[in-house]
Design a protein around this motif. Structure first.
Motif, PDB file in Angstrom:
ATOM      1  N   MET A   1       0.894  -1.265   0.087  1.00  0.00           N
ATOM      2  CA  MET A   1       0.064  -0.049   0.140  1.00  0.00           C
ATOM      3  C   MET A   1       1.018   1.166   0.146  1.00  0.00           C
ATOM      4  N   LYS A   2       0.282   2.306  -0.682  1.00  0.00           N
ATOM      5  CA  LYS A   2       0.976   3.459  -0.575  1.00  0.00           C
ATOM      6  C   LYS A   2       1.343   4.252   0.856  1.00  0.00           C
ATOM      7  N   ASP A   3       2.415   4.802   1.014  1.00  0.00           N
ATOM      8  CA  ASP A   3       2.852   5.143   2.306  1.00  0.00           C
ATOM      9  C   ASP A   3       2.326   6.517   2.424  1.00  0.00           C
ATOM     10  N   PHE A   4       1.465   6.830   3.487  1.00  0.00           N
ATOM     11  CA  PHE A   4       0.848   8.052   3.854  1.00  0.00           C
ATOM     12  C   PHE A   4       1.518   8.769   4.870  1.00  0.00           C
ATOM     13  N   THR A   8       1.316  15.622   4.003  1.00  0.00           N
ATOM     14  CA  THR A   8       0.693  16.829   4.704  1.00  0.00           C
ATOM     15  C   THR A   8      -0.818  16.798   4.883  1.00  0.00           C
ATOM     16  N   LYS A   9      -1.387  17.434   5.759  1.00  0.00           N
ATOM     17  CA  LYS A   9      -2.782  17.206   5.703  1.00  0.00           C
ATOM     18  C   LYS A   9      -3.603  17.711   4.552  1.00  0.00           C
ATOM     19  N   SER A  10      -2.936  18.755   3.899  1.00  0.00           N
ATOM     20  CA  SER A  10      -3.620  19.021   2.649  1.00  0.00           C
ATOM     21  C   SER A  10      -3.377  18.139   1.537  1.00  0.00           C
ATOM     22  N   GLU A  11      -2.300  17.540   1.414  1.00  0.00           N
ATOM     23  CA  GLU A  11      -2.008  16.184   0.618  1.00  0.00           C
ATOM     24  C   GLU A  11      -3.015  15.263   0.961  1.00  0.00           C
ATOM     25  N   LEU A  12      -3.298  14.895   2.047  1.00  0.00           N
ATOM     26  CA  LEU A  12      -4.093  13.812   2.437  1.00  0.00           C
ATOM     27  C   LEU A  12      -5.724  14.291   2.026  1.00  0.00           C
ATOM     28  N   THR A  13      -5.974  15.473   2.235  1.00  0.00           N
ATOM     29  CA  THR A  13      -7.157  16.077   1.748  1.00  0.00           C
ATOM     30  C   THR A  13      -7.379  15.788   0.423  1.00  0.00           C
ATOM     31  N   PHE A  15      -6.124  13.840  -1.462  1.00  0.00           N
ATOM     32  CA  PHE A  15      -6.060  12.314  -2.119  1.00  0.00           C
ATOM     33  C   PHE A  15      -7.469  11.726  -1.576  1.00  0.00           C
ATOM     34  N   ILE A  16      -7.966  12.153  -0.322  1.00  0.00           N
ATOM     35  CA  ILE A  16      -9.196  11.413  -0.034  1.00  0.00           C
ATOM     36  C   ILE A  16     -10.291  11.983  -1.146  1.00  0.00           C
ATOM     37  N   LEU A  17     -10.307  13.265  -1.216  1.00  0.00           N
ATOM     38  CA  LEU A  17     -11.368  13.798  -2.120  1.00  0.00           C
ATOM     39  C   LEU A  17     -11.288  13.130  -3.494  1.00  0.00           C
ATOM     40  N   GLN A 309      -4.862  10.198   7.934  1.00  0.00           N
ATOM     41  CA  GLN A 309      -4.075   8.885   7.332  1.00  0.00           C
ATOM     42  C   GLN A 309      -5.199   7.675   7.306  1.00  0.00           C
ATOM     43  N   ASP A 310      -5.785   7.684   8.291  1.00  0.00           N
ATOM     44  CA  ASP A 310      -6.142   6.343   8.373  1.00  0.00           C
ATOM     45  C   ASP A 310      -7.525   6.359   7.375  1.00  0.00           C
ATOM     46  N   ILE A 311      -8.349   7.474   6.876  1.00  0.00           N
ATOM     47  CA  ILE A 311      -9.266   7.311   5.990  1.00  0.00           C
ATOM     48  C   ILE A 311      -8.656   7.204   4.388  1.00  0.00           C
ATOM     49  N   ALA A 312      -7.601   7.840   4.267  1.00  0.00           N
ATOM     50  CA  ALA A 312      -6.861   7.713   3.018  1.00  0.00           C
ATOM     51  C   ALA A 312      -6.292   6.347   2.783  1.00  0.00           C
TER      52      ALA A 312
END
Length: 354
Positions: A1-4, A8-13, A15-17, A309-312
């Protein structure tokens, strides 16, 4: 799995969206009204305990990602065994779910059945209780309840002349007060209660426990708010201590408080006794009103466990699973034995409250 972990919070946001859009209606993220704002922005389904139970029954999504407490995931497994249920962070659970041991419940219930010769004893397990306890209730002709419908469920069985074993009752004293029953018709059980002292044939046996947030407000907290603003209205969560609720203009559960604040006049002031993060979200949503918490230091730490990170990771695991490239992250499953009986308990609750 990809390493998250380094994102950053912005990058995770982002990715999730992006991943939510790609996965579409096959996935629904489920959030609880009492959670933190920044997680709820990703949620497709948001509600209090009863609303979420109802919603997971009816959604057509193949995958459900829960960002709130674990017991919501358990309910989804029970009512929707055909769906893949993922708990974004397996450590995220309400302490009430783990505070009472299943074997202790069995001991007390067996004793109550022996001693209560005049009435059938009906076990009622809070929806936040461990699924094994809710399953035990269903197995023994009992049911479950949410904070919002507990009173209705209890009154249903009292009208049928049943005794009730209520597990676990974080707000036992408040529910008892609302029922207007004589004190000698109720027996409150605690972890250290000597079983030999439990009397026979009471109307209610309530196993009382305490939430480390709602039971720690003080009368002085309300007094300070009133000293600062004589026009402030006070609203308390029903899991607060009785002496706190006596000082309130209004009381209710999360859904009730939300509705009261929504309908309040613009410019009105409110002191709210529930989790501070929830109060801050209400203050943001209803910015035309002055909404403050009883105390800003009382935070439900268990609600803070799940993060971006958990959601991503959960969404990435779903994509990998669909493509045959990996397993689902922290998929929740309940054995058929427990699922069947816990399902009986939940079905009875819906029948009573329909």
């Amino acid at each position: 799995m990809k390493d998250f972990s380094s994102m950053t919070k912005s990058e995770l946001t982002d990715f999730i969206l992006k991943k939510k859009k790609e996965l579409g209606e096959r996935v629904r993220i489920v959030g609880y009204k009492g959670q933190f704002d920044d997680l709820l922005e990703f949620s497709d389904i948001i509600g209090d305990a009863y609303e979420l139970v109802d919603a997971v029954k009816n959604t057509k999504a193949e995958f459900l990602v829960f960002t709130g407490w674990r017991f919501f995931s358990d309910i989804a497994c029970i009512f929707a065994p055909d769906k893949k249920v993922i708990q974004a962070n397996i450590k995220n659970d309400c302490p009430l779910a783990e505070i009472i041991d299943e074997n202790d419940i069995k001991k007390v219930y067996t004793l109550l059945k022996e001693r209560c010769t005049e009435k059938e004893v009906i076990p009622i397990g809070y929806v936040a209780a461990h699924y094994k306890i809710r399953s035990y209730c269903g197995e023994n002709n009992g049911t479950t309840c949410t904070p919002a419908n507990a009173l209705k469920v209890i009154e249903h069985y009292l009208k049928e002349n049943k005794s009730i074993f209520f597990i676990p009752a974080n707000d036992a004293f408040n529910i008892i007060t609302a029922l207007n029953l004589p004190e000698d018709e109720i027996f409150v059980i605690k972890k250290d209660t000597d079983l030999d002292t439990i009397p026979a044939n009471k109307k209610i046996y309530a196993w009382n426990v305490e939430c480390y947030v709602h039971t720690h407000y003080k009368v002085d907290d309300i007094k300070k708010l009133k000293d600062q603003n004589k026009d402030i209205k006070i609203i308390g969560h029903k899991e607060c201590a009785p002496e706190i609720l006596e000082q309130c203009d209004y009381t209710g559960f999360v859904g009730d408080i939300y509705q009261i604040l929504k309908e309040a006049p613009s410019g009105s002031s409110w002191g709210v006794g529930t989790v501070d993060t929830w109060v801050k979200r209400a203050a943001y949503e209803y910015s035309d009103k002055n909404i403050v918490s009883f105390r800003t230091d009382l935070v439900c730490l268990d609600m803070k466990i799940t993060d971006y990170q958990d959601i991503a990771e959960s969404l990435q695991s779903i994509e990998d699973y669909i493509n045959g490239e990996g397993e689902l992250k922290t998929q929740i499953d309940i054995s058929e034995e427990y699922r069947e009986n816990a399902g009986k308990a939940l079905t009875r609750m819906f029948e009573i409250c329909k």
